[in-house]
Design an enzyme around this catalytic site. Structure first.
Site, PDB file in Angstrom:
ATOM      1  N   CYS A 103      -7.298 -58.917 -30.463  1.00  0.00           N
ATOM      2  CA  CYS A 103      -7.203 -59.514 -29.281  1.00  0.00           C
ATOM      3  C   CYS A 103      -8.586 -59.669 -28.422  1.00  0.00           C
ATOM      4  CB  CYS A 103      -6.246 -59.272 -28.179  1.00  0.00           C
ATOM      5  SG  CYS A 103      -4.580 -58.772 -28.855  1.00  0.00           S
ATOM      6  N   ASP A 104      -8.827 -58.507 -28.611  1.00  0.00           N
ATOM      7  CA  ASP A 104     -10.189 -58.307 -27.606  1.00  0.00           C
ATOM      8  C   ASP A 104     -11.589 -58.080 -28.082  1.00  0.00           C
ATOM      9  OD1 ASP A 104      -8.381 -58.432 -25.707  1.00  0.00           O
ATOM     10  OD2 ASP A 104      -7.916 -56.369 -25.563  1.00  0.00           O
ATOM     11  N   CYS A 132      -5.863 -53.518 -28.911  1.00  0.00           N
ATOM     12  CA  CYS A 132      -5.525 -54.538 -29.601  1.00  0.00           C
ATOM     13  C   CYS A 132      -6.993 -55.212 -30.055  1.00  0.00           C
ATOM     14  CB  CYS A 132      -4.770 -55.645 -29.135  1.00  0.00           C
ATOM     15  SG  CYS A 132      -4.649 -57.063 -30.169  1.00  0.00           S
TER      16      CYS A 132
END
Ligand code: NDP
Length: 315
Positions: free
Chosen positions: A142-143, A139
């Site tokens: 997200c990261d 992701c």
């Protein structure tokens, strides 16, 4: 195992993406007193995305996580009982159907609406698994933040990979895009955006052999399948964006599914092969996979469940 008492419900909804919450809104308004279990990722896949521009009703776009909070609030306002917990086992051999939550609480339900969605696929390399969370991620949204000013790689050539490569290109110095064929599957408009971005470097006909690093990702070894040439590229982040698989493992043996695990429904309905069990959203849809289509099928599932209960004289 503990001995929590069995609970009996009319309508159990498993999953908390657009399909699950929409089913909850409709089932609650139909007075089915639905109980919804959210699973391990409340809000589902939209909670790991940023802006959603194509959901009707939000003319200026909306953040995915914010939209899912809105869905949840609306379902609660209608009276749905939203709970944290994961369905871990089912027994669909007789009505009412049995569903175990977190391996302990047993729910007996007249109708079950399955809206468990889909999850990211992995390449299946041992090094990918070992370094997951240590530079390996599925992701970018997200990261990606953790790799600001660094060099990263992403595997995949679909719309997700294109979208995530573009996202990463704004944060990272270089994004190496590892593509296994000599063309991309992504839509033309996304491909053009990728090709126009100077810090996205495409590696065509390339396979990932290993992610390298002891306790953190330090490089990736790739192989050109046309020339046989192997290269080691120093990177700090390795992203996998090669599609999704349906979350249907616990229904194996009970429900009909295709070879990829997508639940089969009777065309034009959300009915599965088991009476009183319905499926909605990405767990049964490998074609459209959109928030709006998932929400639409969640609505269908609640209506199908209500009619089924009416026909059986339960509701
Ligand atoms: P897709 O299935 O469309 O693409 C998966 C990609 O990963 C393909 O390019 C595939 O390669 C590649 N791949 C699969 N397995 C491997 C492997 N083992 N090694 C290397 N590469 C691999 O998935 P997406 O998640 O990209 O998209 C899913 C759906 O969602 C699509 O319909 C897409 O259009 C849609 N979507 C739409 C968006 C939008 O409109 N903004 C954004 C994101 C998704 P190959 O091509 O060789 O098979």
């Amino acid at each position: 195992m503990n001995n929590t008492a069995t609970e009996k419900v009319q309508c159990l909804i498993i999953g908390s993406g657009p399909a699950g919450y929409t089913a909850a809104i409709y089932a609650a308004r139909a007075n089915l007193k639905p109980v919804l279990y959210q699973g391990i990722q409340p809000g589902g896949q939209l909670t790991i995305t940023t802006e959603v521009e194509n959901y009707p009703g939000y003319p200026d776009g909306v953040q995915g996580p914010e939209m899912m909070v809105d869905f949840e609030k609306q379902a609660k306002r209608m009276g749905a009982d939203i709970r944290f917990g994961l369905a871990t086992k089912v027994d669909f051999s007789a009505s009412p159907h049995k569903v175990w939550i977190d391996d302990e609480q047993l729910i007996e339900a007249d109708t079950v609406i399955i809206a468990t969605g889909a999850s990211a696929k992995w390449l299946g390399l041992a090094s990918e698994e070992r370094l997951n969370g240590f530079g390996v991620s599925a992701c970018a949204v997200c990261d990606g933040f953790f790799f600001r000013g660094k060099e990263v790689a992403i595997v995949g050539a679909g719309d997700t990979a294109a979208e995530e490569a573009l996202y990463l290109s704004k944060l990272c110095t270089v994004v190496h895009m590892i593509i296994r064929r000599d063309e991309m599957r992504a839509s033309k408009v996304m491909q053009e955006r990728v090709f126009k971005t100077p810090n996205i470097k495409i590696l065509w006909n390339t396979q990932t052999e290993e992610v390298l690093g002891e306790n953190k990702t330090e490089a990736v070894r790739v192989k050109n399948t046309k020339t046989g040439e192997t290269r080691v590229i120093p990177i700090s982040g390795f992203f996998v964006a090669i599609g999704h698989e349906p979350n249907s493992a616990i229904f194996k043996g009970w429900l009909d599914m295709d070879e990829a695990g997508y639940l089969k429904t009777i065309p034009g309905t959300t009915k599965t092969n088991v009476e009183g069990v319905f499926a909605a959203g990405d767990v049964q849809d490998k074609t459209y996979r959109q928030a709006v289509t998932a929400a639409g099928s969640g609505c269908m599932a609640a209506i199908d469940a209500e009619r089924w209960l009416g026909e059986k004289g339960v509701h």
